[in-house]
Enzyme design. Structure first.
Site, PDB file in Angstrom:
ATOM      1  N   ASP A   1       0.463 -29.453  22.293  1.00 37.40           N
ATOM      2  CA  ASP A   1      -0.376 -30.581  22.695  1.00 37.40           C
ATOM      3  C   ASP A   1      -1.237 -30.161  23.880  1.00 37.40           C
ATOM      4  OD1 ASP A   1      -1.428 -32.949  23.720  1.00 37.40           O
ATOM      5  OD2 ASP A   1       0.375 -34.122  23.270  1.00 37.40           O
TER       6      ASP A   1
ATOM      7  N   HIS B   1      -2.968 -33.755  20.125  1.00 37.18           N
ATOM      8  CA  HIS B   1      -2.460 -34.861  20.916  1.00 37.18           C
ATOM      9  C   HIS B   1      -2.271 -36.105  20.052  1.00 37.18           C
ATOM     10  CE1 HIS B   1      -1.674 -36.988  24.576  1.00 37.18           C
ATOM     11  NE2 HIS B   1      -2.704 -37.794  24.439  1.00 37.18           N
TER      12      HIS B   1
ATOM     13  N   SER C   1      -0.279 -41.857  23.715  1.00 35.32           N
ATOM     14  CA  SER C   1      -0.969 -41.294  24.868  1.00 35.32           C
ATOM     15  C   SER C   1      -0.870 -42.243  26.060  1.00 35.32           C
ATOM     16  CB  SER C   1      -2.422 -41.012  24.459  1.00 35.32           C
ATOM     17  OG  SER C   1      -3.066 -40.258  25.435  1.00 35.32           O
TER      18      SER C   1
END
Lengths: 409, 258
Positions: free
Chosen positions: B208, B236, B86
């Site tokens: 996602d 995610h 991320s």
């Protein structure tokens, strides 16, 4: 025993005859079952009613996260889903659902992962509680907390600036003297009662003081302010240390005559350059204050005790004790407040640090300089950690040793 | 924390916004068979030293990137494979652009160089959405108080204190979480992607909610010579939802002798 009206009551059994399906569908909370990827597999009528969707619009077509606001979806992805995955359950998370007509419903969400016989996760069961009233209450709590945090910040800023006004911003350069000071503030919320200063007087002499007003906070700060200005004014009028403290005693006794007595311990000193021998002669007067230490150039340490000196501001004729000394090349004079010696040491028993320990430390330091002495003591104070719960002021003055004396300006 | 095979190539795992290094729990065993695995918490997260956090240094991702550079320098184990999840993928991009010699490879797991919509670029979010996230953080921090902070964060030597509090590994000081959320979701690192000179693997999920479809391809197209792998996974956090596939992708890429 038969009650008279028993015929009028519907038996429990009949009441409980409602099907499990009915219990599920019309429960007073929302029920939702999803696959591990969040796809909605089952949803009860209560939740459908809250959201304004038909069952076929959601089951098999939408994911749980699709029902959330966008911000809530990010929170779900970054916090909710990972925690659920790792812990197998998560409870009481505040989220907002988006109804079909776009309105938002604040809810509290609890989920558990249902596992199969082999421990493999199969699906996620979620209960959803309407939290509109609670959210309104929480918003109010949040607002109150933010307000109180803002106020606390304001108080701390105020305290810090008030504290600054009670201490010299920088010590003035004194020809032929190195000076260093440190002030440890015990609490960000309250102004401390310790104080010190160093200032020029007539004919090349210098006045200095360090003391401790009993108490803390605004009331103590007012006394500290009065003490500082009285000491400075009195020293101009008559720089004899005993006279200065006698003056202060009279002022405090008179000022607070009709109130709760306000008192302090303080050392006042007068430094006079010694033109013949170099260095300074030193006259000290003390009212109930811990003795100054003289760390000499030859490595010895003397406690400049002033026995019998009484607290300033209690008795109209307080006894003020005086002593004299010399500050020669390589000598360091150390003044401190009892926050230092009263600090609790780490380790067994939490003993007070004590006068003897400080004396031994000084003996280990001598010969030294003002800066090195204050550095060492700051390290010591930091080492006390939570054991240091009082304000502490430290003031050190040294005459540069022979051979390293800086040109006086 | 360092685990895995001693002397093997080093893989460094950097967690994203929200939780801490626990996020890697399910992939660490597979990676530890092949590599020396380095795990850490960003300052302000997990069991990091809260006193090391300061609002100015960590107002942007650069502060976090400097930390990564510092860790690599201190470890002194030669170039590492940096796996950033991320927001940490962009932290890795910044660190690798700054000090390429410290990095053998980059693995960007569900990266997004910019979360905001911008013309033809579809980051997926508007500024109002990010404000909503901040509100969401706030309403879930009601139980947080200054007195609880030391219990959760201040006892690195006594982790059992923190573990008694459920959800603790996703909690941190609300001020820090807010600041990290801003640094994460309001940053735009699209221009930094072209500066990466390290072999890079982009791993995206097919579904996602945070890095929408198309963003992975954008990252791959922007980093010269990079590769893109799309995992059939929802969410995610593929290291949690598809740990085997995630670990396999990392092993396949980091294990290659390039």
């Amino acid at each position: 025993m038969v009650c008279a009206d028993s015929d009028d009551q519907i038996p429990f059994a009949a009441l409980l005859e409602d099907s499990l399906e009915d219990l599920y569908d019309n429960a007073p909370c929302g029920y939702l079952s999803t696959l591990l990827d969040g796809q909605i597999a089952k949803i009860n009528a209560t939740l459908l009613g809250w959201l304004g969707y038909r069952r076929e619009e959601l089951v098999g077509r939408r994911r749980f996260a699709d029902l959330l606001t966008v911000g809530g979806r990010i929170y779900h992805e970054t916090h909710f889903a990972p925690l659920l995955r790792m812990q197998g359950e998560i409870s009481g998370i505040a989220l907002e659902l988006k109804a079909a007509d776009g309105t938002r419903l604040p809810v509290l969400v609890t989920s558990t992962v249902r596992t199969g016989g082999d421990g493999q996760p199969l699906l996620i069961r979620t209960t959803i509680f309407d939290a509109r009233d609670r959210r309104a209450y929480e918003t109010e709590l949040l607002r109150a907390r933010q307000e109180s945090e803002r106020e606390r910040g304001r108080l701390q800023r105020l305290t810090t600036s008030l504290q600054r006004t009670l201490l010299p911003p920088v010590l003035p350069p004194v020809p032929g003297l190195e000076v260093a000071a440190h002030y440890h503030i015990a609490s960000l919320d309250e102004v401390g009662g310790d104080f010190y200063d160093l200032f020029p007087l007539a004919a090349g002499t210098w006045g200095l003081f360090l003391g401790d007003v009993r108490g803390k906070g605004a009331a103590a700060a007012a006394v500290t302010s009065l003490v500082r200005y009285t000491l400075r004014a009195a020293a101009v009028y008559d720089p004899d240390p005993a006279a200065v403290l006698a003056n202060l005693n009279t002022v405090l006794c008179t000022e607070y005559r009709d109130y709760e007595p306000r008192f302090c311990t303080v050392i006042f000193g007068l430094l006079t350059p010694d033109a013949d021998a170099g260095g300074f002669t030193l006259a000290l007067a003390s009212g109930g204050h811990p003795p100054a230490l003289l760390l000499r150039a030859d490595g010895t340490v003397a406690s400049l005790s002033t026995p019998g000196g009484q607290l300033i501001g209690v008795l109209p004729d307080a006894r003020i004790s005086t002593t004299r000394g010399r500050l020669a090349a390589g000598d360091t004079l150390l003044l401190y407040t009892d926050g230092l010696t009263e600090a609790r040491t780490a380790g067994a028993g939490q003993r007070r640090y004590g006068d003897d320990a400080l004396f031994d430390l000084a003996a280990g330091l001598a010969p030294t300089t003002a800066a090195a002495t204050v550095d060492t003591l700051v390290g010591l104070l930091n080492g006390f950690g939570d054991g240091l719960d009082d304000d502490t002021a430290i003031l050190a003055l040294s005459v540069p040793a022979e051979g390293r004396r800086r040109p006086s300006t | 924390m360092i685990t895995g095979r001693e002397g093997a190539p080093v893989v460094m795992l950097a967690h994203g916004f929200g939780c801490d290094q626990n996020m890697w729990r399910l992939v660490v065993p597979a990676l530890a068979r092949e590599f020396t695995v380095v795990l850490f918490d960003h300052v302000g997260a997990g069991r990091s030293d809260l006193s090391a956090w300061n609002p100015r240094r960590y107002a942007t991702l650069d502060g976090y990137a400097e930390d990564v550079v510092e860790i690599c320098t201190e470890l002194a184990v030669g170039p590492v494979t940096f796996v950033g999840h991320s927001v940490s993928s962009m932290i890795g991009v910044l660190a690798a652009a700054r000090r390429p010699e410290l990095f053998a490879r980059l693995v960007l797991l569900t990266p997004s160089p910019c979360y905001l919509e911008d013309g033809d670029y579809h980051g997926g979010f508007s500024a109002a959405d990010i404000d909503e996230l901040l509100a969401s953080l706030e309403s879930n921090y009601l139980g947080w108080s200054a007195t609880m902070a030391p219990v959760i964060m201040g006892n690195p030597d006594r982790p059992e204190l923190g573990e008694e509090l459920t959800n603790s590994f996703c909690r941190t000081d609300p001020d820090i979480a807010r600041s990290f959320a801003r640094a994460t979701f309001l940053s735009d690192n699209r221009a930094d992607l072209g500066r990466v000179r390290v072999p890079t693997l982009v791993v995206e999920c097919s579904n996602d909610a945070i890095a929408p479809t198309g963003v992975g391809a954008f990252v791959q197209a922007s980093i010269p010579g990079s590769e893109l792998v799309t995992l059939t996974a929802t969410g995610h956090c593929p290291q949690l939802s598809a740990p085997e596939a995630t670990a396999a992708a990392i092993v396949a890429f980091a294990g290659t002798g390039r």
